[in-house]
Scaffold this active site. Structure first.
Site, mmCIF file in Angstrom:
data_model
loop_
_atom_site.group_PDB
_atom_site.id
_atom_site.type_symbol
_atom_site.label_atom_id
_atom_site.label_comp_id
_atom_site.label_asym_id
_atom_site.label_seq_id
_atom_site.Cartn_x
_atom_site.Cartn_y
_atom_site.Cartn_z
ATOM 1 N N CYS A 123 0.817 -1.226 0.000
ATOM 2 C CA CYS A 123 0.000 0.000 0.000
ATOM 3 C C CYS A 123 0.847 1.271 0.000
ATOM 4 O O CYS A 123 0.324 2.370 -0.197
ATOM 5 C CB CYS A 123 -0.936 -0.006 1.190
ATOM 6 S SG CYS A 123 -1.892 -1.535 1.304
ATOM 7 N N HIS A 248 -2.974 6.760 2.732
ATOM 8 C CA HIS A 248 -3.482 5.512 2.160
ATOM 9 C C HIS A 248 -4.854 5.235 2.744
ATOM 10 O O HIS A 248 -5.085 5.423 3.946
ATOM 11 C CB HIS A 248 -2.504 4.378 2.476
ATOM 12 C CG HIS A 248 -3.085 3.028 2.230
ATOM 13 N ND1 HIS A 248 -3.684 2.702 1.042
ATOM 14 C CD2 HIS A 248 -3.205 1.933 3.040
ATOM 15 C CE1 HIS A 248 -4.142 1.458 1.115
ATOM 16 N NE2 HIS A 248 -3.851 0.979 2.322
ATOM 17 N N ASN A 279 -10.282 -0.418 0.212
ATOM 18 C CA ASN A 279 -8.816 -0.325 0.279
ATOM 19 C C ASN A 279 -8.250 -0.912 -1.017
ATOM 20 O O ASN A 279 -8.385 -2.108 -1.261
ATOM 21 C CB ASN A 279 -8.328 -1.116 1.507
ATOM 22 C CG ASN A 279 -6.816 -1.088 1.663
ATOM 23 O OD1 ASN A 279 -6.086 -0.900 0.695
ATOM 24 N ND2 ASN A 279 -6.351 -1.312 2.880
HETATM 25 C C1 COA Z 1 -9.879 -5.370 10.074
HETATM 26 C C2 COA Z 1 -10.548 -4.415 11.037
HETATM 27 C C3 COA Z 1 -11.630 -3.636 10.332
HETATM 28 C C4 COA Z 1 -11.202 -5.235 12.128
HETATM 29 O O1 COA Z 1 -11.802 -4.341 13.031
HETATM 30 P P1 COA Z 1 -11.585 -4.552 14.593
HETATM 31 O O2 COA Z 1 -12.357 -3.498 15.249
HETATM 32 O O3 COA Z 1 -10.125 -4.628 14.836
HETATM 33 O O4 COA Z 1 -12.296 -5.929 14.791
HETATM 34 P P2 COA Z 1 -11.742 -7.231 15.536
HETATM 35 O O5 COA Z 1 -10.955 -8.071 14.606
HETATM 36 O O6 COA Z 1 -11.109 -6.835 16.826
HETATM 37 O O7 COA Z 1 -13.100 -7.930 15.841
HETATM 38 C C5 COA Z 1 -14.086 -7.350 16.728
HETATM 39 C C6 COA Z 1 -15.335 -8.202 16.647
HETATM 40 O O8 COA Z 1 -15.948 -8.009 15.364
HETATM 41 C C7 COA Z 1 -16.097 -9.277 14.731
HETATM 42 N N1 COA Z 1 -15.873 -9.079 13.308
HETATM 43 C C8 COA Z 1 -14.718 -9.138 12.606
HETATM 44 N N2 COA Z 1 -14.930 -8.884 11.311
HETATM 45 C C9 COA Z 1 -16.258 -8.661 11.199
HETATM 46 C C10 COA Z 1 -17.098 -8.338 10.128
HETATM 47 N N3 COA Z 1 -16.632 -8.187 8.874
HETATM 48 N N4 COA Z 1 -18.411 -8.156 10.366
HETATM 49 C C11 COA Z 1 -18.925 -8.308 11.592
HETATM 50 N N5 COA Z 1 -18.179 -8.602 12.665
HETATM 51 C C12 COA Z 1 -16.864 -8.784 12.462
HETATM 52 C C13 COA Z 1 -15.033 -10.165 15.355
HETATM 53 O O9 COA Z 1 -15.365 -11.531 15.232
HETATM 54 C C14 COA Z 1 -15.064 -9.693 16.782
HETATM 55 O O10 COA Z 1 -16.147 -10.274 17.429
HETATM 56 P P3 COA Z 1 -16.054 -10.703 18.977
HETATM 57 O O11 COA Z 1 -15.794 -9.422 19.737
HETATM 58 O O12 COA Z 1 -17.382 -11.311 19.249
HETATM 59 O O13 COA Z 1 -14.906 -11.667 19.056
HETATM 60 C C15 COA Z 1 -9.521 -3.447 11.656
HETATM 61 O O14 COA Z 1 -8.696 -4.148 12.533
HETATM 62 C C16 COA Z 1 -8.709 -2.754 10.646
HETATM 63 O O15 COA Z 1 -9.230 -2.047 9.803
HETATM 64 N N6 COA Z 1 -7.387 -2.902 10.767
HETATM 65 C C17 COA Z 1 -6.485 -2.306 9.820
HETATM 66 C C18 COA Z 1 -6.490 -3.157 8.625
HETATM 67 C C19 COA Z 1 -5.837 -2.479 7.498
HETATM 68 O O16 COA Z 1 -5.786 -1.294 7.440
HETATM 69 N N7 COA Z 1 -5.358 -3.286 6.583
HETATM 70 C C20 COA Z 1 -4.774 -2.838 5.402
HETATM 71 C C21 COA Z 1 -3.491 -2.241 5.677
HETATM 72 S S1 COA Z 1 -2.929 -1.560 4.260
#
Ligand code: COA
Length: 323
Positions: A123, A248, A279
């Site tokens: 990215c 980004h 993204n």
């Molecule tokens: C991926 C991302 C959106 C996940 O969000 P988060 O708030 O960290 O979510 P978590 O993984 O901690 O999960 C929280 C809860 O949501 C749930 N969950 C995860 N993905 C889900 C989805 N798509 N829909 C609904 N629920 C979801 C999980 O199972 C978890 O449930 P629980 O609390 O019952 O265990 C976030 O971490 C993110 O955007 N990170 C950066 C990723 C990124 O930028 N990547 C590219 C880099 S270039």
């Protein structure tokens, strides 16, 4: 003692003359995704900030999208294909490692025998490519370069994995970079943290992307502000003077967290293209900036801070003057 070698004399600086983009035809809403995996429109909007993204079809390959975006950038900049001497395609979703895509992109644009190579800094790829082009121009290796960020991430995303399929989309953006007496591309600040290289990865040719979303989120919101400040410092611009901020487009909450940490002026224009594009990795910055220019949010002569970051983990940022 060995003798020294002659060097070319390059330009005083490099400047972006025009941007272009290509957005695949198919729009995929959160509701469509939630019919396949256990998620909701509300969860995606509040946790990531995405409303919809584009998925490329069979006739929209990374090369097809690169050619379309670059063709638009050439038209916008008024530079002829025959004047381009360097083509850089930043991508992490090429369909195969051999051959690189840049020579084919150049051929399809009727650019004759340019230096042409692909670059993978995920990215951060567009900012790495822009820096490589600007440095090639300053050292005399190039005069007119095309820098393209293009991705077909859907090829590498498991559409049954709700941790990744909600986030990634496809698209391409491009810039024409030219020699200039008045520098319009500031020094890059780049780096990497290979200890976290498994945070976003594809294990092999028949695998899909896996991601430790929390680790990436934590890194992006705590480690990158200093680099952005340093990029401004090196360009001789106070961060409070930046007109346009184009990070980004990884997650809208990451963008908002950066805005709280960095001391931008109140009316800085901020890229939020992720809402409609998802993204798109190395394409996200040129896609977002092209849209901002077209809407008049980024104007000719504005200073824009670009900040790419992602898999690797890699990051790169620089200040540019908008064309
Ligand atoms: C991926 C991302 C959106 C996940 O969000 P988060 O708030 O960290 O979510 P978590 O993984 O901690 O999960 C929280 C809860 O949501 C749930 N969950 C995860 N993905 C889900 C989805 N798509 N829909 C609904 N629920 C979801 C999980 O199972 C978890 O449930 P629980 O609390 O019952 O265990 C976030 O971490 C993110 O955007 N990170 C950066 C990723 C990124 O930028 N990547 C590219 C880099 S270039």
């Amino acid at each position: 003692m060995s003798r020294g070698l002659s060097l070319r004399k390059g330009a005083a600086g490099a400047r972006i003359l025009g941007f272009g983009d290509y957005r695949p035809r198919r729009i995929v809403t959160n509701d469509e995704i939630s019919q396949r995996v256990d998620t909701t429109d509300e969860w995606i909007r509040t946790r990531v900030g995405i409303s919809e993204r584009r998925f490329a079809g069979d006739d929209e390959s990374v090369v097809d999208m690169s050619v379309a975006a670059a063709g638009k950038a050439l038209a916008t900049s008024g530079v002829l294909a025959q004047d381009i001497d360097t083509v850089i395609v930043a991508t992490c979703s090429a369909p195969a490692p051999i051959p690189g895509l840049a020579p084919e992109v150049a051929h399809r644009l009727a650019i004759s025998a340019p230096g042409a190579f692909d670059l993978n800094a995920a990215c951060a790829g567009f900012c790495y490519g822009l820096s490589a082009a600007a440095d090639a121009i300053r050292s005399g290796s190039a005069r007119y370069a095309l820098v393209i960020g293009a991705e077909k991430l859907t090829d590498w995303t498991d559409q049954d994995d709700r941790g990744t399929c909600i986030i990634f989309g496809d698209g391409a953006g491009a810039a024409v970079v030219a020699a200039s007496d008045t520098p319009g591309v500031g020094p890059v600040v780049w780096g990497s943290d290979g200890e976290k290289s498994r945070a976003i990865s594809v294990a092999g040719r028949s695998s899909f992307m896996t991601m430790d979303g929390r680790a990436v989120y934590r890194w992006a919101t705590t480690q990158l502000a200093d680099s952005a400040h340093r990029a401004c410092e090196l360009a001789g611009v106070d961060i409070g003077e930046i007109d346009v901020f184009v990070p980004h487009q990884a997650n809208l909450r990451i963008v908002d967290s950066m805005l709280r940490t960095m001391k931008f002026k109140d009316d800085v224009a901020v890229a939020r293209d992720i809402v409609y594009s998802g993204n798109t990795s190395s394409a996200s910055i040129p896609l977002a900036l092209t849209a901002m220019i077209e809407r008049g949010e980024a104007k000719t002569g504005d200073t824009a801070l670009l900040l790419g970051f992602g898999a690797g983990l890699t990051y790169a940022g620089q200040v540019i003057i908008c064309p």
